[in-house]
Design a protein around this motif. Structure first.
Motif, PDB file in Angstrom:
ATOM      1  N   GLY A  16      99.551  84.321 -58.668  1.00  0.00           N
ATOM      2  CA  GLY A  16     100.993  84.416 -58.495  1.00  0.00           C
ATOM      3  C   GLY A  16     101.378  85.749 -57.867  1.00  0.00           C
ATOM      4  O   GLY A  16     102.215  85.807 -56.959  1.00  0.00           O
ATOM      5  N   HIS A  17     100.769  86.833 -58.360  1.00  0.00           N
ATOM      6  CA  HIS A  17     101.000  88.139 -57.743  1.00  0.00           C
ATOM      7  C   HIS A  17     100.587  88.138 -56.276  1.00  0.00           C
ATOM      8  O   HIS A  17     101.296  88.672 -55.411  1.00  0.00           O
ATOM      9  CB  HIS A  17     100.179  89.221 -58.466  1.00  0.00           C
ATOM     10  CG  HIS A  17     100.617  89.495 -59.867  1.00  0.00           C
ATOM     11  ND1 HIS A  17      99.729  89.585 -60.917  1.00  0.00           N
ATOM     12  CD2 HIS A  17     101.849  89.713 -60.398  1.00  0.00           C
ATOM     13  CE1 HIS A  17     100.384  89.858 -62.031  1.00  0.00           C
ATOM     14  NE2 HIS A  17     101.674  89.931 -61.750  1.00  0.00           N
ATOM     15  N   LEU A  18      99.438  87.543 -56.011  1.00  0.00           N
ATOM     16  CA  LEU A  18      98.928  87.553 -54.638  1.00  0.00           C
ATOM     17  C   LEU A  18      99.838  86.742 -53.711  1.00  0.00           C
ATOM     18  O   LEU A  18     100.023  87.103 -52.546  1.00  0.00           O
ATOM     19  CB  LEU A  18      97.502  87.009 -54.604  1.00  0.00           C
ATOM     20  CG  LEU A  18      96.471  87.847 -55.371  1.00  0.00           C
ATOM     21  CD1 LEU A  18      95.101  87.192 -55.305  1.00  0.00           C
ATOM     22  CD2 LEU A  18      96.401  89.270 -54.826  1.00  0.00           C
ATOM     23  N   ALA A  19     100.412  85.667 -54.231  1.00  0.00           N
ATOM     24  CA  ALA A  19     101.355  84.882 -53.426  1.00  0.00           C
ATOM     25  C   ALA A  19     102.605  85.703 -53.118  1.00  0.00           C
ATOM     26  O   ALA A  19     103.134  85.671 -51.993  1.00  0.00           O
ATOM     27  CB  ALA A  19     101.725  83.595 -54.156  1.00  0.00           C
ATOM     28  N   LEU A  20     103.099  86.431 -54.104  1.00  0.00           N
ATOM     29  CA  LEU A  20     104.253  87.314 -53.901  1.00  0.00           C
ATOM     30  C   LEU A  20     103.944  88.389 -52.858  1.00  0.00           C
ATOM     31  O   LEU A  20     104.754  88.657 -51.952  1.00  0.00           O
ATOM     32  CB  LEU A  20     104.648  87.965 -55.226  1.00  0.00           C
ATOM     33  CG  LEU A  20     105.628  89.147 -55.167  1.00  0.00           C
ATOM     34  CD1 LEU A  20     106.977  88.702 -54.606  1.00  0.00           C
ATOM     35  CD2 LEU A  20     105.783  89.774 -56.550  1.00  0.00           C
ATOM     36  N   ILE A  21     102.781  89.006 -52.991  1.00  0.00           N
ATOM     37  CA  ILE A  21     102.392  90.067 -52.064  1.00  0.00           C
ATOM     38  C   ILE A  21     102.252  89.523 -50.648  1.00  0.00           C
ATOM     39  O   ILE A  21     102.685  90.159 -49.674  1.00  0.00           O
ATOM     40  CB  ILE A  21     101.092  90.740 -52.544  1.00  0.00           C
ATOM     41  CG1 ILE A  21     101.366  91.525 -53.834  1.00  0.00           C
ATOM     42  CG2 ILE A  21     100.516  91.648 -51.470  1.00  0.00           C
ATOM     43  CD1 ILE A  21     100.119  91.994 -54.555  1.00  0.00           C
ATOM     44  N   GLU A  22     101.680  88.350 -50.507  1.00  0.00           N
ATOM     45  CA  GLU A  22     101.533  87.747 -49.177  1.00  0.00           C
ATOM     46  C   GLU A  22     102.901  87.407 -48.580  1.00  0.00           C
ATOM     47  O   GLU A  22     103.150  87.618 -47.388  1.00  0.00           O
ATOM     48  CB  GLU A  22     100.665  86.497 -49.275  1.00  0.00           C
ATOM     49  CG  GLU A  22     100.488  85.720 -47.979  1.00  0.00           C
ATOM     50  CD  GLU A  22      99.760  86.514 -46.896  1.00  0.00           C
ATOM     51  OE1 GLU A  22      99.738  86.019 -45.743  1.00  0.00           O
ATOM     52  OE2 GLU A  22      99.232  87.604 -47.192  1.00  0.00           O
ATOM     53  N   PHE A  23     103.791  86.900 -49.420  1.00  0.00           N
ATOM     54  CA  PHE A  23     105.164  86.608 -48.996  1.00  0.00           C
ATOM     55  C   PHE A  23     105.842  87.881 -48.481  1.00  0.00           C
ATOM     56  O   PHE A  23     106.494  87.886 -47.430  1.00  0.00           O
ATOM     57  CB  PHE A  23     105.925  86.029 -50.192  1.00  0.00           C
ATOM     58  CG  PHE A  23     107.403  85.847 -49.989  1.00  0.00           C
ATOM     59  CD1 PHE A  23     107.895  84.788 -49.253  1.00  0.00           C
ATOM     60  CD2 PHE A  23     108.312  86.742 -50.559  1.00  0.00           C
ATOM     61  CE1 PHE A  23     109.270  84.608 -49.083  1.00  0.00           C
ATOM     62  CE2 PHE A  23     109.673  86.580 -50.397  1.00  0.00           C
ATOM     63  CZ  PHE A  23     110.156  85.509 -49.646  1.00  0.00           C
ATOM     64  N   ALA A  24     105.668  88.970 -49.204  1.00  0.00           N
ATOM     65  CA  ALA A  24     106.290  90.243 -48.813  1.00  0.00           C
ATOM     66  C   ALA A  24     105.631  90.820 -47.567  1.00  0.00           C
ATOM     67  O   ALA A  24     106.316  91.344 -46.670  1.00  0.00           O
ATOM     68  CB  ALA A  24     106.192  91.232 -49.972  1.00  0.00           C
ATOM     69  N   ARG A  25     104.316  90.730 -47.501  1.00  0.00           N
ATOM     70  CA  ARG A  25     103.583  91.314 -46.373  1.00  0.00           C
ATOM     71  C   ARG A  25     104.053  90.743 -45.037  1.00  0.00           C
ATOM     72  O   ARG A  25     104.177  91.472 -44.038  1.00  0.00           O
ATOM     73  CB  ARG A  25     102.084  91.061 -46.546  1.00  0.00           C
ATOM     74  CG  ARG A  25     101.196  91.667 -45.462  1.00  0.00           C
ATOM     75  CD  ARG A  25      99.748  91.247 -45.645  1.00  0.00           C
ATOM     76  NE  ARG A  25      99.551  89.836 -45.341  1.00  0.00           N
ATOM     77  CZ  ARG A  25      99.341  89.355 -44.110  1.00  0.00           C
ATOM     78  NH1 ARG A  25      99.317  90.183 -43.063  1.00  0.00           N
ATOM     79  NH2 ARG A  25      99.156  88.075 -43.921  1.00  0.00           N
ATOM     80  N   LYS A  26     104.330  89.462 -45.025  1.00  0.00           N
ATOM     81  CA  LYS A  26     104.724  88.800 -43.786  1.00  0.00           C
ATOM     82  C   LYS A  26     106.115  89.216 -43.315  1.00  0.00           C
ATOM     83  O   LYS A  26     106.492  88.931 -42.176  1.00  0.00           O
ATOM     84  CB  LYS A  26     104.668  87.282 -43.980  1.00  0.00           C
ATOM     85  CG  LYS A  26     103.247  86.748 -44.123  1.00  0.00           C
ATOM     86  CD  LYS A  26     103.245  85.243 -44.315  1.00  0.00           C
ATOM     87  CE  LYS A  26     101.829  84.688 -44.357  1.00  0.00           C
ATOM     88  NZ  LYS A  26     101.813  83.215 -44.561  1.00  0.00           N
ATOM     89  N   GLN A  27     106.884  89.888 -44.183  1.00  0.00           N
ATOM     90  CA  GLN A  27     108.250  90.278 -43.821  1.00  0.00           C
ATOM     91  C   GLN A  27     108.410  91.777 -43.617  1.00  0.00           C
ATOM     92  O   GLN A  27     109.528  92.257 -43.424  1.00  0.00           O
ATOM     93  CB  GLN A  27     109.218  89.801 -44.910  1.00  0.00           C
ATOM     94  CG  GLN A  27     109.179  88.282 -45.118  1.00  0.00           C
ATOM     95  CD  GLN A  27     110.199  87.837 -46.155  1.00  0.00           C
ATOM     96  OE1 GLN A  27     111.394  88.062 -46.010  1.00  0.00           O
ATOM     97  NE2 GLN A  27     109.715  87.207 -47.211  1.00  0.00           N
TER      98      GLN A  27
END
Length: 323
Positions: A16-27
């Motif tokens: 879940g953390h990694l999904a959040l981080i990936e979501f943020a990284r792309k923006q």
């Protein structure tokens, strides 16, 4: 350039953390992932930082940092606490213009900090897990634990006791039944006689420790270990009347959740290395005394081999939370 922020305890980091981080990284052009350290953390900050750093190493635009929670005050309301958080973020991360989270503190924190907040899956429908759930029942949420983190949560049962009580056979069977791996008795792969020198026990102790540490990275929720370094110390004392200083140090490198002390109420089966058949009762007492002296948790496992297997499965199920 947009600099974003994701922060949390990551205790442990999960998918879940990694999904959040990936979501943020792309923006963001740059993303800071800040791990918060508090006095009451139940997982070592060094270990958590190691996990995060390894998992995020492939991304050149992500910076991983660790920050002490200097504003930790459980008596404060969320509104007042986020005032302190906001001041800290503006002081420590002045280039940040946006932060990403799934938590309820995001709204007051955005208000106090003046930063843009981008929410990610607050109901946690995409990845239905939390660090608390993983700590409470890691086996139930195993699929949400990254491979680098899993060894920390592997439950370990040590099959322990004198010669010819079924340790190897039971470890192999249990591993098959639980679709995991087992750690063999390394001494049997390294020696051909009982004519020992002290260095033999040092090599055996190191090999046994390394085998457990390697198997932890391959295990599926639980690991069954045929013997341990306490056993190495017992036999070093029996054959040479001394114990190399490094063996107690190696013993401390592996923590077993429970020991299964296998009773001697099964037939003795001789082989080329077993030579303590005439001292079975004394050996069992010695093995038990070593556990008692260390105040280690154990269960005496008696009966036929099928009965032992049932007892050990009950022990494993209890550890995994499925009893």
């Amino acid at each position: 350039m947009t600099t974003g922020l994701v922060f949390g305890k990551f205790m442990p980091v999960h998918t879940g953390h990694l999904a959040l981080i990936e979501f943020a990284r792309k923006q963001c052009d740059q993303l800071i992932v800040s791990m918060t350290i508090s006095p009451d953390d139940v997982i070592s900050p060094d270990l958590r930082l190691q996990w995060l750093t390894e998992l995020l190493a492939p991304y050149s635009t992500i910076e991983v940092v660790a920050e002490t929670n200097e504003f930790h005050d459980p008596t404060l309301t969320l509104w007042d606490a986020t005032k302190l958080w906001a001041a800290f973020i503006k002081r420590r991360f002045p280039d940040v213009s946006v932060f990403f989270s799934s938590e309820e503190y995001a709204v007051p924190l955005a208000h106090h900090s003046g930063l843009q907040h981008v929410s990610f899956d607050p109901p946690r429908q995409q990845v239905p897990v939390s660090a608390t759930l993983i700590r409470q029942q890691p086996a139930c949420y195993w699929d949400y634990i990254p491979a680098v983190v899993r060894p920390y949560f592997v439950k370990k049962i040590c099959l322990y006791g004198p010669e010819s009580v079924g340790k190897t056979t039971l470890a192999r069977q249990l591993a098959a039944d639980y679709q995991t791996v087992f750690v063999p008795e390394m001494a049997r792969e390294m020696i051909t006689s009982n004519d020992f020198v002290l260095d033999d026990f040092i090599r055996i102790g190191r090999a046994q420790t390394e085998a457990v540490q390697q198997a932890e990275r391959q295990a599926n929720r639980i690991l069954f270990c045929d013997t341990d370094v306490i056993t190495t110390q017992i036999y070093s004392d029996i054959y040479l009347s001394q114990i190399p200083f490094i063996l107690p140090e190696l013993e401390q490198q592996v923590h077993y959740d429970v020991y299964a002390l296998l009773d001697i109420d099964v037939p003795w089966i001789a082989d080329d290395l077993r030579d303590q058949g005439h001292h079975r009762a004394e050996m069992l007492a010695r093995f038990r005394a070593e556990l008692d002296g260390r105040k280690l948790p154990y269960l005496l496992v008696s009966g036929s081999y099928p009965e032992r297997l049932i007892t050990l499965k009950n022990m494993a199920d209890k550890l995994l939370g499925s009893d």
